[in-house]
Scaffold this motif. Structure first.
Motif, PDB file in Angstrom:
ATOM      1  N   GLY A  56      -4.679   6.225  -0.089  1.00 44.70           N
ATOM      2  CA  GLY A  56      -3.822   5.089  -0.375  1.00 44.70           C
ATOM      3  C   GLY A  56      -4.114   4.421  -1.707  1.00 44.70           C
ATOM      4  O   GLY A  56      -5.235   4.466  -2.218  1.00 44.70           O
ATOM      5  N   THR A  57      -3.068   3.817  -2.263  1.00 43.62           N
ATOM      6  CA  THR A  57      -3.183   3.027  -3.487  1.00 43.62           C
ATOM      7  C   THR A  57      -2.549   1.670  -3.242  1.00 43.62           C
ATOM      8  O   THR A  57      -1.380   1.592  -2.831  1.00 43.62           O
ATOM      9  N   HIS A  58      -3.331   0.635  -3.486  1.00 37.30           N
ATOM     10  CA  HIS A  58      -2.826  -0.729  -3.321  1.00 37.30           C
ATOM     11  C   HIS A  58      -2.188  -1.153  -4.633  1.00 37.30           C
ATOM     12  O   HIS A  58      -2.860  -1.225  -5.665  1.00 37.30           O
ATOM     13  N   LEU A  59      -0.897  -1.419  -4.615  1.00 38.18           N
ATOM     14  CA  LEU A  59      -0.178  -1.809  -5.822  1.00 38.18           C
ATOM     15  C   LEU A  59      -0.100  -3.335  -5.892  1.00 38.18           C
ATOM     16  O   LEU A  59       0.413  -3.984  -4.967  1.00 38.18           O
ATOM     17  N   GLU A 111       0.858  -1.178   0.000  1.00 36.38           N
ATOM     18  CA  GLU A 111       0.000   0.000   0.000  1.00 36.38           C
ATOM     19  C   GLU A 111       0.895   1.229   0.000  1.00 36.38           C
ATOM     20  O   GLU A 111       1.870   1.297   0.749  1.00 36.38           O
ATOM     21  N   TYR A 112       0.556   2.200  -0.830  1.00 38.89           N
ATOM     22  CA  TYR A 112       1.348   3.410  -0.951  1.00 38.89           C
ATOM     23  C   TYR A 112       0.498   4.627  -0.596  1.00 38.89           C
ATOM     24  O   TYR A 112      -0.641   4.758  -1.060  1.00 38.89           O
ATOM     25  N   PHE A 113       1.086   5.487   0.211  1.00 43.22           N
ATOM     26  CA  PHE A 113       0.374   6.683   0.664  1.00 43.22           C
ATOM     27  C   PHE A 113       1.151   7.938   0.286  1.00 43.22           C
ATOM     28  O   PHE A 113       2.356   8.028   0.539  1.00 43.22           O
ATOM     29  N   CYS A 114       0.437   8.889  -0.283  1.00 44.02           N
ATOM     30  CA  CYS A 114       0.973  10.219  -0.516  1.00 44.02           C
ATOM     31  C   CYS A 114       0.520  11.104   0.641  1.00 44.02           C
ATOM     32  O   CYS A 114      -0.601  10.952   1.147  1.00 44.02           O
ATOM     33  N   ALA A 115       1.383  12.002   1.078  1.00 44.80           N
ATOM     34  CA  ALA A 115       1.036  12.858   2.214  1.00 44.80           C
ATOM     35  C   ALA A 115       1.597  14.257   2.001  1.00 44.80           C
ATOM     36  O   ALA A 115       2.596  14.445   1.300  1.00 44.80           O
ATOM     37  N   VAL A 116       0.956  15.231   2.617  1.00 44.00           N
ATOM     38  CA  VAL A 116       1.339  16.635   2.456  1.00 44.00           C
ATOM     39  C   VAL A 116       1.355  17.321   3.813  1.00 44.00           C
ATOM     40  O   VAL A 116       0.581  16.974   4.715  1.00 44.00           O
TER      41      VAL A 116
END
Lengths: 111, 117
Positions: free
Chosen positions: B110-113, B88-93
């Motif tokens: 989140g995006t599950h790759l 799982e990949y998370f972008c954060a700001v």
């Protein structure tokens, strides 16, 4: 190893019970945070602290209380647990916006 | 307040193919941007971050991301996917800290790759 330690790692509560999650950091960081992670929701900020003796509400604070009596510890309390509070809880600490250190998480189930 | 949108809750690629995970942000001022990876039943591991300077940021495990202010994007790429990238990949700001202190990271959902053999 230096870092953020969360206890406990797993817990099962009955509805209405109370508990406290402990987060401890040994990096002398000023800022500490509690997040909850739910499927499809990412991580959401519950409460945070910008220094010893301070706390502030995040995005989803209802049903939780926090305390930061010592700089290295940040406690998250559930006074009366509800099934909606079933989640994975992450603590993090930071000294600046350049870096955040996360704990390994606490998996809480409320039945 | 800042926000993050990750396009695609699930992304599937073949092993060896290009990985592209999309992240768009909303912020009133130039933000700091982060990508985290989470393997099953584990905590969050920092892949890379952008604060200031060079807009192409290289991270661990062969990942990189480019900050594009005009597009308010910070997409994550890897030229060749490996089975071990499944996670799982998370972008954060977050916003550059002011005298009032840091109010933490705001995460995307989140995006599950998924890596197909």
């Amino acid at each position: 190893n230096a870092g953020v330690t969360q206890t406990p790692k797993f817990r099962v509560l009955k509805t209405g019970q109370s508990m406290t999650l402990l987060c401890a950091q040994d990096m002398n960081h000023e800022y500490m945070y509690w997040y909850r992670q739910d499927p499809g929701m990412g991580l959401r900020l519950i409460h945070y602290s910008v220094g010893e003796g301070t706390t502030a509400k995040g995005e989803v604070p209802d049903g939780y209380n926090v305390s930061r009596l010592k700089k290295q510890n940040f406690l998250l309390g559930l006074e009366s647990a509800a099934p909606s509070q079933t989640s994975v809880y992450f603590c993090a600490s930071s000294q600046s916006n350049y870096g955040y250190t996360f704990g390994s998480g606490t998996r809480l189930t409320v039945v | 307040a800042q926000s993050v949108t990750q396009l695609g809750s699930h992304v599937s690629v073949s092993e060896g193919a290009l990985v592209l995970l999309r992240c768009n942000y909303s912020s009133s001022v130039p933000p700091y941007l982060f990508w985290y990876v989470q393997y099953p039943n584990q905590g969050l591991q920092l892949l890379l971050k952008y604060t200031t300077g060079a807009t192409l940021v290289k991270g661990i495990n062969g990942f990189e991301a480019e900050f594009k202010k005009s597009e308010t994007s910070f997409h994550l790429t890897k030229p060749s996917a490996h089975m071990s990238d499944a996670a799982e990949y998370f972008c954060a700001v977050t916003l550059p800290m002011t005298g009032g202190g840091a109010d933490g990271l705001t995460f995307g959902k989140g995006t599950h790759l998924i890596i197909q053999p």
